[in-house]
Design a protein around this motif. Sequence first.
Motif, mmCIF file in Angstrom:
data_model
loop_
_atom_site.group_PDB
_atom_site.id
_atom_site.type_symbol
_atom_site.label_atom_id
_atom_site.label_comp_id
_atom_site.label_asym_id
_atom_site.label_seq_id
_atom_site.Cartn_x
_atom_site.Cartn_y
_atom_site.Cartn_z
ATOM 1 N N UNK A 136 -13.967 -11.653 -6.334
ATOM 2 C CA UNK A 136 -13.204 -11.692 -5.089
ATOM 3 C C UNK A 136 -12.804 -13.119 -4.725
ATOM 4 N N UNK A 137 -11.625 -13.279 -4.113
ATOM 5 C CA UNK A 137 -11.260 -14.615 -3.622
ATOM 6 C C UNK A 137 -12.082 -14.971 -2.391
ATOM 7 N N UNK A 138 -12.156 -16.248 -2.119
ATOM 8 C CA UNK A 138 -12.841 -16.719 -0.916
ATOM 9 C C UNK A 138 -11.874 -16.678 0.266
ATOM 10 N N UNK A 139 -12.382 -16.291 1.426
ATOM 11 C CA UNK A 139 -11.535 -16.309 2.616
ATOM 12 C C UNK A 139 -11.043 -17.723 2.924
ATOM 13 N N UNK A 140 -11.758 -18.710 2.458
ATOM 14 C CA UNK A 140 -11.338 -20.094 2.682
ATOM 15 C C UNK A 140 -10.011 -20.406 2.008
ATOM 16 N N UNK A 141 -9.647 -19.612 0.993
ATOM 17 C CA UNK A 141 -8.396 -19.859 0.278
ATOM 18 C C UNK A 141 -7.172 -19.470 1.100
ATOM 19 N N UNK A 153 -16.655 -8.663 5.762
ATOM 20 C CA UNK A 153 -15.704 -8.683 6.862
ATOM 21 C C UNK A 153 -15.442 -10.111 7.352
ATOM 22 N N UNK A 154 -14.223 -10.299 7.870
ATOM 23 C CA UNK A 154 -13.811 -11.604 8.378
ATOM 24 C C UNK A 154 -12.873 -11.370 9.556
ATOM 25 N N UNK A 155 -13.017 -12.156 10.598
ATOM 26 C CA UNK A 155 -12.245 -11.926 11.832
ATOM 27 C C UNK A 155 -10.739 -12.079 11.627
ATOM 28 N N UNK A 156 -10.338 -12.872 10.640
ATOM 29 C CA UNK A 156 -8.911 -13.119 10.434
ATOM 30 C C UNK A 156 -8.271 -12.151 9.431
ATOM 31 N N UNK A 157 -9.069 -11.194 8.941
ATOM 32 C CA UNK A 157 -8.555 -10.254 7.941
ATOM 33 C C UNK A 157 -8.871 -8.817 8.350
ATOM 34 N N UNK A 158 -8.013 -7.903 7.921
ATOM 35 C CA UNK A 158 -8.242 -6.472 8.113
ATOM 36 C C UNK A 158 -8.339 -5.821 6.746
ATOM 37 N N UNK A 273 -20.348 8.668 -10.794
ATOM 38 C CA UNK A 273 -19.496 8.576 -9.620
ATOM 39 C C UNK A 273 -20.110 7.572 -8.649
ATOM 40 N N UNK A 274 -19.642 6.347 -8.724
ATOM 41 C CA UNK A 274 -20.239 5.251 -7.946
ATOM 42 C C UNK A 274 -19.545 5.142 -6.590
ATOM 43 N N UNK A 275 -19.819 6.089 -5.716
ATOM 44 C CA UNK A 275 -19.134 6.152 -4.431
ATOM 45 C C UNK A 275 -19.406 4.927 -3.567
ATOM 46 N N UNK A 276 -20.556 4.289 -3.789
ATOM 47 C CA UNK A 276 -20.912 3.123 -2.973
ATOM 48 C C UNK A 276 -20.154 1.864 -3.403
ATOM 49 N N UNK A 277 -19.555 1.887 -4.584
ATOM 50 C CA UNK A 277 -18.850 0.713 -5.104
ATOM 51 C C UNK A 277 -17.373 0.838 -4.704
ATOM 52 N N UNK A 278 -17.075 0.415 -3.484
ATOM 53 C CA UNK A 278 -15.755 0.643 -2.898
ATOM 54 C C UNK A 278 -14.832 -0.569 -3.070
ATOM 55 N N UNK A 279 -13.569 -0.264 -3.334
ATOM 56 C CA UNK A 279 -12.528 -1.288 -3.414
ATOM 57 C C UNK A 279 -11.656 -1.192 -2.165
ATOM 58 N N UNK A 280 -11.196 -2.353 -1.681
ATOM 59 C CA UNK A 280 -10.441 -2.406 -0.430
ATOM 60 C C UNK A 280 -9.154 -3.217 -0.598
ATOM 61 N N UNK A 281 -8.146 -2.818 0.178
ATOM 62 C CA UNK A 281 -6.967 -3.659 0.364
ATOM 63 C C UNK A 281 -7.228 -4.505 1.597
ATOM 64 N N UNK A 282 -7.212 -5.828 1.435
ATOM 65 C CA UNK A 282 -7.537 -6.761 2.512
ATOM 66 C C UNK A 282 -6.329 -7.664 2.731
ATOM 67 N N UNK A 283 -5.947 -7.845 3.999
ATOM 68 C CA UNK A 283 -4.809 -8.722 4.280
ATOM 69 C C UNK A 283 -5.037 -9.516 5.561
#
Length: 312
Positions: A136-141, A153-158, A273-283
């Motif tokens: 994953x990229x760092x939010x600092x980027x 989670x990060x306050x500047x991202x959804x 079935x790794x239901x706990x290993x979730x992928x997200x779209x973050x922006x």
Amino acid sequence: MKSTRLQLPPLNAVRTFEAAARHRSFKAAADELCVTQAAVSRQVQALESWYGFKLFIRGNRSVELSEEGQALQQAASFALHHLATASRDLLRSHSQGYLSLVTTTAFAQLWFMPRFKALNHQYPDLQLHLISGEGNPSYREGFDAAVMLGLEEHSQYVAEYLFSEEIFPVCTPGFLEQHPAITTLDGLLNVPLLNLSATHWKAPLWAPVDWSSWLAPFGIEMASQRKEMNFSHFSMLLDAVHQEVGVGLAWRHLVQQQLDDGRLVRPVAESYDARERKHYFVCRRERASSPEMQVLRSWILEQTQPLRATLK
């Protein structure tokens, strides 16, 4: 005073060296840069000639950095990262519709790029900069958007859930024909099993999944298994599968297209079935409602719908 510009090494060779050093693989660097492995080797040799010393210690099947190579990698990675950040900010400031999307290299190569032509045809005005890396990229980027493995989670991202992982063995039809016994879990233990190496696992929120952990729920012990091979990148593992070296553990979202067109098959029906290993779209929250972000978000959600459906 001697001009700093005159002391710079050939920059294209530095870029190629940085990719090869980061992957510890000329093949993986070639895949990332969309060139041949021979081209990577030539660029590295040119850089070594410019310096007058070796940057890599070459083995039969591996390359390691020399002491000088380690020092150059650290400097090159730092410089290229800051150049990429500055370029991203400049492009963003001069193009309202410009978006950067960060994904893993495997996701970019095996999921996104096969769909890129259709995306470009459907939304020709979308100006997208696809950036791939390991983990994953760092939010600092300050990236615009990313497909993340797990979520911090990060306050500047959804964030929005995309899909969970499903993991199962794959091989080529030819390998299955040559080894018909691998249609059972016990039969798999008699052929080479290909792993994504835990040493290079870049998903800190999750534990690595290897053959030992995958087989354990089915009551099979791997302690005596001696035909296991490890790869630092999934693209390398998949290359070995296609070369019919053995059977590899694969992730549905990365291989479904190759299963559909028959290049790969599943020798056994068992699956994790790794239901706990979730992928997200973050922006970025500030860009979430922009037209270009809504287009990208809607398209990725549409394209990943089959993956969400498989784990219902």
